[in-house]
Design an enzyme around this catalytic site. Structure first.
Site, PDB file in Angstrom:
ATOM      1  N   ASN A 154       4.895  -7.934   0.279  1.00 57.01           N
ATOM      2  CA  ASN A 154       5.828  -6.854   0.526  1.00 57.01           C
ATOM      3  C   ASN A 154       6.146  -7.404   2.117  1.00 57.01           C
ATOM      4  O   ASN A 154       5.591  -7.312   3.225  1.00 57.01           O
ATOM      5  CB  ASN A 154       5.066  -5.480   0.837  1.00 57.01           C
ATOM      6  CG  ASN A 154       6.082  -4.574   1.542  1.00 57.01           C
ATOM      7  OD1 ASN A 154       7.183  -4.647   1.657  1.00 57.01           O
ATOM      8  ND2 ASN A 154       5.737  -3.522   1.970  1.00 57.01           N
ATOM      9  N   LYS A 173       8.761  -6.311   3.786  1.00 55.84           N
ATOM     10  CA  LYS A 173       9.350  -5.076   4.858  1.00 55.84           C
ATOM     11  C   LYS A 173      10.530  -5.678   5.288  1.00 55.84           C
ATOM     12  O   LYS A 173      11.277  -6.151   4.500  1.00 55.84           O
ATOM     13  CB  LYS A 173       8.405  -4.640   5.953  1.00 55.84           C
ATOM     14  CG  LYS A 173       7.090  -4.478   5.426  1.00 55.84           C
ATOM     15  CD  LYS A 173       6.227  -3.941   6.312  1.00 55.84           C
ATOM     16  CE  LYS A 173       4.714  -3.691   5.604  1.00 55.84           C
ATOM     17  NZ  LYS A 173       3.736  -2.666   6.260  1.00 55.84           N
ATOM     18  N   HIS A 206       6.560   3.990  -0.419  1.00 52.93           N
ATOM     19  CA  HIS A 206       5.698   3.318   0.624  1.00 52.93           C
ATOM     20  C   HIS A 206       5.682   4.273   1.913  1.00 52.93           C
ATOM     21  O   HIS A 206       6.667   4.943   2.079  1.00 52.93           O
ATOM     22  CB  HIS A 206       6.491   1.854   1.047  1.00 52.93           C
ATOM     23  CG  HIS A 206       5.504   1.225   2.100  1.00 52.93           C
ATOM     24  ND1 HIS A 206       5.325   1.415   3.236  1.00 52.93           N
ATOM     25  CD2 HIS A 206       4.682   0.104   1.600  1.00 52.93           C
ATOM     26  CE1 HIS A 206       4.515   0.638   3.613  1.00 52.93           C
ATOM     27  NE2 HIS A 206       3.998  -0.265   2.696  1.00 52.93           N
ATOM     28  N   GLU A 220       5.729   3.701   4.896  1.00 47.03           N
ATOM     29  CA  GLU A 220       7.010   3.720   5.906  1.00 47.03           C
ATOM     30  C   GLU A 220       8.183   4.480   5.407  1.00 47.03           C
ATOM     31  O   GLU A 220       8.847   5.166   6.370  1.00 47.03           O
ATOM     32  CB  GLU A 220       7.148   2.402   6.073  1.00 47.03           C
ATOM     33  CG  GLU A 220       6.102   1.541   6.984  1.00 47.03           C
ATOM     34  CD  GLU A 220       5.822   0.191   6.715  1.00 47.03           C
ATOM     35  OE1 GLU A 220       6.708  -0.437   6.292  1.00 47.03           O
ATOM     36  OE2 GLU A 220       4.521  -0.318   7.130  1.00 47.03           O
ATOM     37  N   GLU A 226      -2.874   2.654  -0.449  1.00 44.65           N
ATOM     38  CA  GLU A 226      -2.752   2.031   1.003  1.00 44.65           C
ATOM     39  C   GLU A 226      -3.006   3.354   1.984  1.00 44.65           C
ATOM     40  O   GLU A 226      -1.882   4.121   2.338  1.00 44.65           O
ATOM     41  CB  GLU A 226      -1.176   1.803   1.000  1.00 44.65           C
ATOM     42  CG  GLU A 226      -0.768   0.423   0.131  1.00 44.65           C
ATOM     43  CD  GLU A 226       0.320  -0.265   0.653  1.00 44.65           C
ATOM     44  OE1 GLU A 226       0.277  -1.603   0.745  1.00 44.65           O
ATOM     45  OE2 GLU A 226       1.326   0.344   1.095  1.00 44.65           O
ATOM     46  N   GLY A 256      -0.903  -2.467   8.887  1.00 47.30           N
ATOM     47  CA  GLY A 256      -0.665  -3.253   9.892  1.00 47.30           C
ATOM     48  C   GLY A 256      -1.465  -3.322  11.139  1.00 47.30           C
ATOM     49  O   GLY A 256      -1.071  -3.729  12.280  1.00 47.30           O
ATOM     50  N   SER A 315      -3.732  -4.046   5.482  1.00 46.80           N
ATOM     51  CA  SER A 315      -4.493  -5.474   6.401  1.00 46.80           C
ATOM     52  C   SER A 315      -5.242  -6.123   5.401  1.00 46.80           C
ATOM     53  O   SER A 315      -6.373  -6.567   5.764  1.00 46.80           O
ATOM     54  CB  SER A 315      -5.300  -4.926   7.421  1.00 46.80           C
ATOM     55  OG  SER A 315      -4.721  -4.215   8.605  1.00 46.80           O
TER      56      SER A 315
HETATM   57  P1  PGA Z   1       0.060  -5.163   5.755  1.00 41.64           P
HETATM   58  O1  PGA Z   1       0.969  -4.175   5.209  1.00 41.64           O
HETATM   59  O2  PGA Z   1      -0.664  -5.787   4.865  1.00 41.64           O
HETATM   60  O3  PGA Z   1       0.619  -5.731   7.028  1.00 41.64           O
HETATM   61  O4  PGA Z   1      -1.201  -3.948   6.279  1.00 41.64           O
HETATM   62  C1  PGA Z   1       0.470  -3.575   3.844  1.00 41.64           C
HETATM   63  C2  PGA Z   1       1.866  -2.731   3.387  1.00 41.64           C
HETATM   64  O5  PGA Z   1       2.560  -1.878   4.011  1.00 41.64           O
HETATM   65  O6  PGA Z   1       2.118  -2.682   2.231  1.00 41.64           O
END
Ligand code: PGA
Length: 251
Positions: free
Chosen positions: A9, A11, A97, A99, A169, A175, A215
């Protein structure tokens, strides 16, 4: 037997030019020793260039979008429809997601409409659910995630459900460099699978793929993938580094 599914992903990162360079670099080094399914979910503006590059260098990586609206067309300035993604031969689309939920206020009801719209046109949704830190600390994470799941999949046709990917998640792990322990992540993925079993029967529960995201890095992928109820990963940051993404694919 469920096949492991690793999805990147990106983003809101990578122009289409940067994306093409990335795919070329990945293509030179691409080995998939685990024979897992691999996809990269990219910004809308990258889709066409990436699809062409992947075709030219002939690697087996599917392309996904990171969002879409649920209507087919109309006066929805700034939105992209399922039909537009289908016309670009996109395979997957991330819906819900955290976000999108936290920054853009997407509710379970909207996520549910998006999942239905994706299936309606033949896109495979990767549907994200997960709790934030205060819910985790209050001890109600499982109850919260199961409720989120139930609301997001309400009314989905039984024939479609096994091609849904669920990405668990935990928001506090995205992140941040903090990962849920593989055991904790597995307990939640097991609870998600059980709920799918209660709603759609054991056969579907055994088929559906549940990814962990938050992560995921080369140094924790092996442990996470070894868990009984974790069938892959949704990878943010590490999917934008060729060597890290490859190391996760070859966990
Ligand atoms: P990350 O993001 O691996 O950077 O923690 C995962 C995600 O948001 O799908």
């Amino acid at each position: 037997m469920r096949k492991i599914f690793i999805a990147g992903n990106w983003k809101m990162n990578m122009t289409h030019l940067e994306a093409v360079d990335f795919i070329k670099d990945l293509g030179y080094k691409f080995k998939n020793k685990n024979d897992c399914d691999v996809a990269i979910c990219v910004p809308f503006t990258d889709i066409e260039s990436i699809k062409k590059t992947i075709k030219n260098i002939n690697i087996d990586i599917k392309v996904g979008a990171q969002n879409m609206f649920y209507e087919e067309a109309g006066a929805f300035t700034g939105e992209v429809s399922p039909k537009m993604l289908k016309a670009l031969s996109v395979d997957y689309v991330i819906v819900g997601h955290s976000e999108r939920r936290e920054i853009f206020g997407e509710k379970n009801e909207v996520v549910n409409k998006k999942v239905k719209a994706a299936f309606g046109i033949g896109l495979k949704p990767i549907m994200c659910i997960g709790e934030n830190l205060s819910i985790r600390e209050s001890g109600n994470a499982e109850e919260f995630v199961i409720e989120q799941l139930a609301e997001c999949i309400r009314g989905i046709d039984k024939k479609n459900i096994s091609s849904l990917t669920i990405a668990y998640e935990p928001i506090w792990a995205i992140g941040t460099g903090k990962t849920a322990t593989p055991e904790d992540a597995n307990v939640m993925c097991g609870a998600i699978r059980k709920k799918i079993g209660d709603l759609f029967g054991n056969k579907i529960a055994e088929e559906i793929r549940i990814q962990y995201g938050g992560s995921v890095k080369p140094n924790n992928a092996t442990e996470l993938m070894a868990m009984t109820d974790i069938d892959g990963a949704l990878v943010g940051g590490a999917s934008m580094k060729v060597d890290d993404f490859l190391a996760i694919i070859n966990y």
